[in-house]
Design a protein around this motif. Structure first.
Motif, PDB file in Angstrom:
ATOM      1  N   LEU A  20       5.355   2.367   9.743  1.00  0.00           N
ATOM      2  CA  LEU A  20       4.190   2.685   8.904  1.00  0.00           C
ATOM      3  C   LEU A  20       4.590   3.753   7.882  1.00  0.00           C
ATOM      4  O   LEU A  20       5.229   4.749   8.239  1.00  0.00           O
ATOM      5  N   ALA A  21       4.219   3.519   6.633  1.00  0.00           N
ATOM      6  CA  ALA A  21       4.483   4.488   5.567  1.00  0.00           C
ATOM      7  C   ALA A  21       3.174   5.062   5.043  1.00  0.00           C
ATOM      8  O   ALA A  21       2.210   4.320   4.795  1.00  0.00           O
ATOM      9  N   LYS A  47      -2.737  -0.974  16.474  1.00  0.00           N
ATOM     10  CA  LYS A  47      -3.157   0.414  16.708  1.00  0.00           C
ATOM     11  C   LYS A  47      -1.983   1.308  16.350  1.00  0.00           C
ATOM     12  O   LYS A  47      -0.847   0.846  16.315  1.00  0.00           O
ATOM     13  N   ILE A  48      -2.269   2.592  16.168  1.00  0.00           N
ATOM     14  CA  ILE A  48      -1.187   3.512  15.807  1.00  0.00           C
ATOM     15  C   ILE A  48      -0.116   3.529  16.915  1.00  0.00           C
ATOM     16  O   ILE A  48       1.071   3.728  16.638  1.00  0.00           O
ATOM     17  N   THR A  49      -0.529   3.268  18.142  1.00  0.00           N
ATOM     18  CA  THR A  49       0.430   3.261  19.262  1.00  0.00           C
ATOM     19  C   THR A  49       1.353   2.033  19.211  1.00  0.00           C
ATOM     20  O   THR A  49       2.343   1.973  19.944  1.00  0.00           O
ATOM     21  N   ASP A  50       1.034   1.068  18.361  1.00  0.00           N
ATOM     22  CA  ASP A  50       1.912  -0.102  18.193  1.00  0.00           C
ATOM     23  C   ASP A  50       3.044   0.178  17.202  1.00  0.00           C
ATOM     24  O   ASP A  50       3.935  -0.649  17.018  1.00  0.00           O
ATOM     25  N   ILE A  51       2.970   1.314  16.537  1.00  0.00           N
ATOM     26  CA  ILE A  51       3.964   1.652  15.504  1.00  0.00           C
ATOM     27  C   ILE A  51       5.156   2.373  16.138  1.00  0.00           C
ATOM     28  O   ILE A  51       4.986   3.286  16.947  1.00  0.00           O
ATOM     29  N   ASP A  52       6.364   1.962  15.731  1.00  0.00           N
ATOM     30  CA  ASP A  52       7.588   2.540  16.313  1.00  0.00           C
ATOM     31  C   ASP A  52       8.189   3.672  15.498  1.00  0.00           C
ATOM     32  O   ASP A  52       8.890   4.534  16.047  1.00  0.00           O
ATOM     33  N   VAL A  53       7.996   3.656  14.179  1.00  0.00           N
ATOM     34  CA  VAL A  53       8.595   4.684  13.323  1.00  0.00           C
ATOM     35  C   VAL A  53       7.667   4.913  12.132  1.00  0.00           C
ATOM     36  O   VAL A  53       7.052   3.964  11.621  1.00  0.00           O
ATOM     37  N   ILE A  54       7.556   6.189  11.710  1.00  0.00           N
ATOM     38  CA  ILE A  54       6.592   6.527  10.652  1.00  0.00           C
ATOM     39  C   ILE A  54       7.262   7.343   9.561  1.00  0.00           C
ATOM     40  O   ILE A  54       8.062   8.241   9.842  1.00  0.00           O
ATOM     41  N   GLY A  79      -1.102  10.957  -3.165  1.00  0.00           N
ATOM     42  CA  GLY A  79      -1.075  11.593  -4.469  1.00  0.00           C
ATOM     43  C   GLY A  79      -2.143  12.663  -4.515  1.00  0.00           C
ATOM     44  O   GLY A  79      -3.276  12.444  -4.090  1.00  0.00           O
ATOM     45  N   GLY A  80      -1.785  13.853  -4.994  1.00  0.00           N
ATOM     46  CA  GLY A  80      -2.731  14.965  -4.977  1.00  0.00           C
ATOM     47  C   GLY A  80      -2.996  15.382  -3.551  1.00  0.00           C
ATOM     48  O   GLY A  80      -2.176  15.170  -2.658  1.00  0.00           O
ATOM     49  N   MET A  81      -4.178  16.010  -3.330  1.00  0.00           N
ATOM     50  CA  MET A  81      -4.464  16.490  -1.962  1.00  0.00           C
ATOM     51  C   MET A  81      -5.903  16.168  -1.546  1.00  0.00           C
ATOM     52  O   MET A  81      -6.716  17.063  -1.358  1.00  0.00           O
ATOM     53  N   VAL A  82      -6.251  14.974  -1.231  1.00  0.00           N
ATOM     54  CA  VAL A  82      -5.561  13.715  -1.454  1.00  0.00           C
ATOM     55  C   VAL A  82      -6.457  12.860  -2.309  1.00  0.00           C
ATOM     56  O   VAL A  82      -7.548  12.484  -1.895  1.00  0.00           O
ATOM     57  N   GLY A  83      -5.979  12.547  -3.521  1.00  0.00           N
ATOM     58  CA  GLY A  83      -6.744  11.718  -4.439  1.00  0.00           C
ATOM     59  C   GLY A  83      -6.411  10.250  -4.318  1.00  0.00           C
ATOM     60  O   GLY A  83      -7.235   9.387  -4.632  1.00  0.00           O
ATOM     61  N   SER A  84      -5.195   9.952  -3.865  1.00  0.00           N
ATOM     62  CA  SER A  84      -4.782   8.561  -3.649  1.00  0.00           C
ATOM     63  C   SER A  84      -3.964   8.508  -2.367  1.00  0.00           C
ATOM     64  O   SER A  84      -3.109   9.370  -2.154  1.00  0.00           O
ATOM     65  N   CYS A  85      -4.231   7.510  -1.551  1.00  0.00           N
ATOM     66  CA  CYS A  85      -3.420   7.335  -0.337  1.00  0.00           C
ATOM     67  C   CYS A  85      -3.175   5.851  -0.104  1.00  0.00           C
ATOM     68  O   CYS A  85      -4.116   5.047  -0.149  1.00  0.00           O
ATOM     69  N   VAL A  86      -1.923   5.507   0.134  1.00  0.00           N
ATOM     70  CA  VAL A  86      -1.568   4.129   0.478  1.00  0.00           C
ATOM     71  C   VAL A  86      -0.848   4.146   1.825  1.00  0.00           C
ATOM     72  O   VAL A  86       0.061   4.947   2.039  1.00  0.00           O
ATOM     73  N   VAL A  87      -1.301   3.296   2.720  1.00  0.00           N
ATOM     74  CA  VAL A  87      -0.638   3.152   4.020  1.00  0.00           C
ATOM     75  C   VAL A  87      -0.155   1.710   4.149  1.00  0.00           C
ATOM     76  O   VAL A  87      -0.924   0.768   3.941  1.00  0.00           O
ATOM     77  N   THR A  88       1.125   1.580   4.446  1.00  0.00           N
ATOM     78  CA  THR A  88       1.755   0.256   4.543  1.00  0.00           C
ATOM     79  C   THR A  88       2.308   0.064   5.946  1.00  0.00           C
ATOM     80  O   THR A  88       2.918   0.979   6.506  1.00  0.00           O
ATOM     81  N   VAL A  89       2.090  -1.119   6.501  1.00  0.00           N
ATOM     82  CA  VAL A  89       2.611  -1.433   7.837  1.00  0.00           C
ATOM     83  C   VAL A  89       3.591  -2.600   7.718  1.00  0.00           C
ATOM     84  O   VAL A  89       3.269  -3.641   7.129  1.00  0.00           O
ATOM     85  N   LEU A  90       4.787  -2.399   8.252  1.00  0.00           N
ATOM     86  CA  LEU A  90       5.840  -3.428   8.209  1.00  0.00           C
ATOM     87  C   LEU A  90       6.210  -3.856   9.624  1.00  0.00           C
ATOM     88  O   LEU A  90       6.084  -3.081  10.572  1.00  0.00           O
ATOM     89  N   GLU A  91       6.721  -5.092   9.730  1.00  0.00           N
ATOM     90  CA  GLU A  91       7.123  -5.598  11.045  1.00  0.00           C
ATOM     91  C   GLU A  91       8.353  -6.493  10.893  1.00  0.00           C
ATOM     92  O   GLU A  91       8.415  -7.327   9.989  1.00  0.00           O
ATOM     93  N   GLY A  92       9.300  -6.311  11.803  1.00  0.00           N
ATOM     94  CA  GLY A  92      10.493  -7.146  11.787  1.00  0.00           C
ATOM     95  C   GLY A  92      10.329  -8.399  12.621  1.00  0.00           C
ATOM     96  O   GLY A  92       9.234  -8.714  13.087  1.00  0.00           O
ATOM     97  N   ASN A  93      11.449  -9.092  12.819  1.00  0.00           N
ATOM     98  CA  ASN A  93      11.381 -10.359  13.566  1.00  0.00           C
ATOM     99  C   ASN A  93      11.150 -10.126  15.050  1.00  0.00           C
ATOM    100  O   ASN A  93      11.650  -9.189  15.609  1.00  0.00           O
TER     101      ASN A  93
END
Lengths: 374, 85
Positions: free
Chosen positions: A355-356, A263-270, A360-374
């Protein structure tokens, strides 16, 4: 899938060619990953404007020439989301390869503002936008108007977003505006470019390059896991979106969080794609950090500052870190990896997940990436 | 101007000959009235639009279709533009 190495140039007005910037970021990412170039199986190159700005296309072959390689090298373009879309594309290749390199690069500073404005404008719809004189800052100004009509005045909060990102950028030696003194007065009194949109509500014109080494298997304890990377597309013309929300962002975020089983609440930095401060504000709502109309309150309370509940744009964001278009989406990933590894120095926040959001554009392309450390 | 599919009633703002979903020929429509939603003053010149300032307005027709329109004078939000005149 794991990120085993990251490398970047400084962002800003650089006295470097496309070639030099690419080589610097590639070398740094390989060093960071402790991977030899001969062990890279494929490269994905992100770039938006080299065809128009430098008259140089076919960057994949150019890179093969520079690095003296014959491996598959693929170039991807998706305007300001080029980095994210390239990263998204590259991950599919890990069914075939063990180690790949994702590279983003852009050279923007050598052009006149008229030329650059025209070239950037080609990423909007030729018929619906370009012929009618629509430019992206006008789109941001329209969103500000709509937001204020719906939820009340927001210019003070946008100035706080700008100040936060400049403060963060001043802790990032690679940032475009590192070392630049910016205060609220300067932001609020900056020149109005379009409608209410001020100069300090906009990201700068930057040069720069970022490279990321992605490996199928975990290399060492500094490796950061790619939990998910998802994409959504939408209409190319802002004229087709009359709201204060970006549907493609909501869809990409939901897909990425669902795929990560988080969930978005699991994310520490954006990292939010703050090409304009209003975009950071409405994206906070689209990502589900708060309900529509509540982002200004979060900003006033400082919840997205480094010591806030959910730090946003710890590297300074596009506003202060800079926006070399083809490299921007990868710079966001670079920052998340740096934070998750605990290597961010004075701007370090407590982060196991990140989460990143790259658009592109407003908004024609959107990519969301979620990363996690050890 | 918008192009409407007589089958599924979907609308396109780009000139396409046939509906990708129903394969029927699209019909061009002309809006009768356009409401001004926003009007933004632009002072950033580009090669294609070197003379500034100019104005870009977002318009909405009676079917809900949206457009941008460039003008030399500011249009008033809420104003209705009658395309028959």
């Amino acid at each position: 899938m794991y990120i085993s190495g990251i490398g970047r140039t400084k962002f800003g007005k650089l006295d470097m060619t496309l070639h030099e910037m690419m080589v610097e970021s590639v070398q740094k990412a390989l060093d960071d990953s402790k991977t030899d170039l001969k062990n890279i199986d494929a490269i994905f190159v992100s770039n938006n404007l080299s065809g128009l700005n430098q008259g140089q296309l076919h960057l994949n072959s150019l890179l093969a020439t520079i690095l003296k390689l014959d491996i598959p090298i693929i170039r991807v373009e998706s305007t300001c989301a080029s980095g994210g879309v390239t990263f998204y594309n590259s991950l599919f290749s890990l069914s075939k390869f063990d180690n790949i390199l994702v590279l983003g690069v852009e050279k923007m500073s050598a052009l006149s503002s008229k030329e650059l404005s025209t070239n950037i404008g080609t990423t909007s719809d030729k018929k619906l936008d370009q012929k009618q004189g629509f430019i992206f800052p006008a789109g941001a100004a329209m969103i500000i108007e709509r937001y204020e009509k719906k939820f009340g005045n927001v210019m003070d909060e946008l100035a706080l977003i700008s100040l936060k990102n400049h403060n963060n950028g001043n802790l990032n030696k690679n940032a475009h505006f590192f070392g630049k003194e910016v205060n609220l007065e300067k932001i609020k009194n900056s020149k109005k470019l379009v409608g209410k949109l001020r100069l300090y509500d906009c990201s700068p014109v930057s040069d720069g390059s970022v490279s990321i080494v992605v490996s199928k298997n975990k290399k060492d304890k500094r490796s950061v896991k790619i939990k998910s990377c998802e994409m959504s597309t939408g209409p190319i013309s802002l004229s087709l979106n009359p709201g204060t929300s970006m549907p493609a962002v909501k869809k990409a975020a939901k897909r990425a969080l669902d795929a990560a089983d988080m969930k978005i609440t699991d994310i520490d930095v954006i990292e939010i794609h703050d090409g304009y401060t209003i975009v950071e504000l409405i994206t906070m709502e689209d990502l589900g950090l708060c309900k529509p109309g509540k982002a200004p309150g979060m900003i006033r309370k400082g919840k997205t500052k480094l010591k806030g509940a959910i730090p946003v744009n710890t590297d300074g964001g596009l506003k202060a870190n800079g926006h070399p278009i083809g490299a921007t989406g990868l710079a966001q990933i670079y920052e998340l990896v740096t934070q998750i590894r605990g290597e961010a120095g004075k701007r370090q926040v407590k982060a196991k997940t990140g989460l990143a959001h790259n658009i592109g554009g407003m908004v024609g392309s959107c990519v969301v990436t979620v990363l996690e450390g050890n | 101007m918008p192009y409407v599919c007589p089958g599924c009633k979907k609308t396109w703002m780009h000139e396409l000959k046939k509906c990708i979903r129903c394969n029927k020929e699209l019909k061009e429509t002309k809006p009768k009235k356009l409401k001004v939603m926003h009007c933004i003053k632009v002072i950033i010149p580009s090669l294609k639009h070197p003379d500034v300032p100019y104005y870009v307005s977002q318009l909405k027709d009676e079917h809900g279709n949206l457009y941008f329109k460039k003008s030399e004078e500011a249009l008033k939000p809420g104003e209705i533009l009658d395309e028959n005149n």
